[in-house]
Design an enzyme around this catalytic site. Structure first.
Site, PDB file in Angstrom:
ATOM      1  N   ILE A  40      29.743  31.939 -23.716  1.00  0.00           N
ATOM      2  CA  ILE A  40      30.630  32.857 -23.701  1.00  0.00           C
ATOM      3  C   ILE A  40      31.347  32.743 -21.907  1.00  0.00           C
ATOM      4  O   ILE A  40      32.210  33.298 -21.877  1.00  0.00           O
ATOM      5  CB  ILE A  40      30.239  34.143 -23.812  1.00  0.00           C
ATOM      6  CG1 ILE A  40      28.812  34.856 -22.744  1.00  0.00           C
ATOM      7  CG2 ILE A  40      29.778  34.296 -25.297  1.00  0.00           C
ATOM      8  CD1 ILE A  40      28.550  36.097 -22.966  1.00  0.00           C
ATOM      9  N   GLU A 105      18.249  32.202 -17.424  1.00  0.00           N
ATOM     10  CA  GLU A 105      18.756  33.806 -17.492  1.00  0.00           C
ATOM     11  C   GLU A 105      18.233  34.324 -18.887  1.00  0.00           C
ATOM     12  O   GLU A 105      18.006  35.486 -19.151  1.00  0.00           O
ATOM     13  CB  GLU A 105      20.183  33.789 -17.469  1.00  0.00           C
ATOM     14  CG  GLU A 105      20.610  33.371 -16.098  1.00  0.00           C
ATOM     15  CD  GLU A 105      22.324  33.450 -16.059  1.00  0.00           C
ATOM     16  OE1 GLU A 105      22.790  33.673 -17.124  1.00  0.00           O
ATOM     17  OE2 GLU A 105      22.810  32.911 -15.013  1.00  0.00           O
ATOM     18  N   VAL A 106      18.021  33.534 -19.817  1.00  0.00           N
ATOM     19  CA  VAL A 106      17.625  34.195 -21.226  1.00  0.00           C
ATOM     20  C   VAL A 106      16.337  33.297 -21.688  1.00  0.00           C
ATOM     21  O   VAL A 106      16.201  31.953 -21.645  1.00  0.00           O
ATOM     22  CB  VAL A 106      18.557  33.516 -22.341  1.00  0.00           C
ATOM     23  CG1 VAL A 106      18.193  34.079 -23.678  1.00  0.00           C
ATOM     24  CG2 VAL A 106      19.886  34.206 -22.094  1.00  0.00           C
ATOM     25  N   HIS A 110      16.876  26.683 -24.565  1.00  0.00           N
ATOM     26  CA  HIS A 110      18.312  26.504 -24.759  1.00  0.00           C
ATOM     27  C   HIS A 110      18.614  25.110 -23.995  1.00  0.00           C
ATOM     28  O   HIS A 110      18.173  25.172 -22.746  1.00  0.00           O
ATOM     29  CB  HIS A 110      19.112  27.782 -24.757  1.00  0.00           C
ATOM     30  CG  HIS A 110      19.266  28.438 -23.289  1.00  0.00           C
ATOM     31  ND1 HIS A 110      17.992  29.181 -22.722  1.00  0.00           N
ATOM     32  CD2 HIS A 110      20.095  28.197 -22.091  1.00  0.00           C
ATOM     33  CE1 HIS A 110      18.590  29.590 -21.730  1.00  0.00           C
ATOM     34  NE2 HIS A 110      19.736  28.931 -21.238  1.00  0.00           N
ATOM     35  N   HIS A 112      22.098  23.164 -22.485  1.00  0.00           N
ATOM     36  CA  HIS A 112      23.455  23.327 -22.305  1.00  0.00           C
ATOM     37  C   HIS A 112      23.993  22.035 -22.774  1.00  0.00           C
ATOM     38  O   HIS A 112      23.595  20.962 -22.085  1.00  0.00           O
ATOM     39  CB  HIS A 112      23.865  23.911 -20.933  1.00  0.00           C
ATOM     40  CG  HIS A 112      23.416  24.974 -20.679  1.00  0.00           C
ATOM     41  ND1 HIS A 112      24.137  26.177 -20.506  1.00  0.00           N
ATOM     42  CD2 HIS A 112      22.192  25.760 -20.148  1.00  0.00           C
ATOM     43  CE1 HIS A 112      23.528  27.269 -19.991  1.00  0.00           C
ATOM     44  NE2 HIS A 112      22.269  26.955 -20.107  1.00  0.00           N
TER      45      HIS A 112
END
Length: 127
Positions: A40, A105-106, A110, A112
């Site tokens: 986002i 951050e999360v 994950h 990228h």
């Protein structure tokens, strides 16, 4: 699943909620092992996140606790996403942050995928 220091996986983190369909996303790819979607707040012309389907905080957690089929399927999905996005010829970068020092951050593993322009050096160097 837990972080190395014993912190439990937060099942209400944003990526867990995206996997459950509680938060909308712009999907790029999905299979039984992984889900990929546009970031986002893109940091490059192409910036996609790929997350495994499961409660894993980091690569260390994933590599110890995820079944072999999920691990293989996740990494194959990362490669498939890069191919589908047309990044193979000019190149791309894969980045996975883990923990506080890396600015994760999360708290859900994950990856990228960045591409679509020259990306510069990996890290800034002290002068």
């Amino acid at each position: 699943m837990t972080v190395k220091n014993g912190t439990p996986y937060d099942s209400n983190n944003i990526f867990a909620r995206i996997l459950r369909g509680e938060i909308p996303s712009k999907p790029v790819f999905e299979n039984e092992h992984a889900f990929a979607f546009h970031d986002i707040n893109p940091q490059a012309p192409v910036h996609v996140l790929v997350i495994p389907k499961g409660a894993y905080v980091s690569l260390a957690d994933f590599s110890v606790n995820a079944p072999d089929a999920l691990q293989a399927g996740f990494w194959r999905a990362v490669g498939e996403v890069a191919r589908q996005l047309g990044l193979e010829e000019d190149g791309y970068r894969i980045l996975a942050n883990a923990g506080t020092n890396s600015h994760q951050e999360v708290p859900h593993l994950h990856v990228h995928i960045f591409g679509g322009k020259p990306l510069g050096p990996m890290l800034l160097r002290d002068a």
